[in-house]
Design an enzyme around this catalytic site. Sequence first.
Site, short mmCIF file in Angstrom:
data_model
loop_
_atom_site.label_atom_id
_atom_site.label_comp_id
_atom_site.label_asym_id
_atom_site.label_seq_id
_atom_site.Cartn_x
_atom_site.Cartn_y
_atom_site.Cartn_z
CD GLU A 1 -3.05 0.82 2.24
OE1 GLU A 1 -4.05 0.22 1.81
OE2 GLU A 1 -2.90 1.15 3.44
CE LYS B 1 -1.52 3.50 6.05
NZ LYS B 1 -2.32 2.66 7.00
CE LYS C 1 -7.59 0.18 2.95
NZ LYS C 1 -6.23 0.24 3.50
CD GLU D 1 -11.37 -2.43 6.01
OE1 GLU D 1 -10.42 -2.29 5.23
OE2 GLU D 1 -11.75 -1.55 6.81
CG ASN E 1 -8.87 -2.98 9.30
OD1 ASN E 1 -8.00 -3.03 10.16
ND2 ASN E 1 -9.04 -1.92 8.51
CD GLU F 1 -8.48 -5.13 4.58
OE1 GLU F 1 -9.29 -5.65 3.80
OE2 GLU F 1 -8.70 -4.05 5.15
CB SER F 2 -4.40 -3.24 9.70
OG SER F 2 -5.00 -2.37 8.78
#
Length: 273
Positions: free
Chosen positions: A56, A58, A118, A167, A189, A219-220
Amino acid sequence: MSTILDTIVAHKRQEVASRRELVPVKLLETSLYFNSQPLSLRKYLLREGGSGLIAEFKRKSPSKGWINQYAPVERTTLGYMQAGAAALSILTDAEFFGGKNEDLTTARKFNFCPILRKDFVVDEYQILEAKSIGADAVLLIAAVLTPAEIDTLGRLARSLGLEVLLEVHDGEELARSINADAVNLIGVNNRNLHDFSLSLDTSMALAEAIPSEFVKVSESGISTAAAIGQLREVGYRGFLLGEAFMRHARPERACAMLVQEIAALPKPETAVA
């Protein structure tokens, strides 16, 4: 209890209304990307021997502020792809994440892997916009959408050839939002929306509840090959990492190091066709 998502979504609805006036749908449809054939995020994540990484771009986040204000889109995203990332994720939200649509369009010009747009989708306009700027897939967030909205937005995206990553944050969101007609992939997430804490236990706990027809994405909160190995064991094939790369001066180099470590892991069994 109000969360940062509530604030973001309220701002996003105003933003979309303004953008629709500035750039009408008919203008979006004139984009050279609008009639192009998107790449399949699902297929790239399932490629044998692939890393499964969705790397990603970001610049900042509501919880951390600026992470990497000056990283160039072209060098970073091309570096991600050359390092072995399966796909890219580009933040296009300006107010809270420091992104813009042009970031995705720039990444599209230099990369030949799938790109996830995103953003915080609350309106059909954003699906059409995603197609027009060169995205291959869009994110729908169950926490801010009703099942009916997920169905409408997801079906529209798929009618345009885009894939849809749904998500979720917990079992309740997952149970009410699963929709095989509107969604291709399901992402968990690992961030708690109320206190921003991170725990891979969220992905681990929901793995069995996600039907096998969907590609599972975590995710994350992922930063090591060991964590990816654990997630693979319970069926995950996609791993979205942003801050873990972007906090480095050269995010693409951090990605390359992780790809090398992933290559040493046992190969996952192919659980999804």
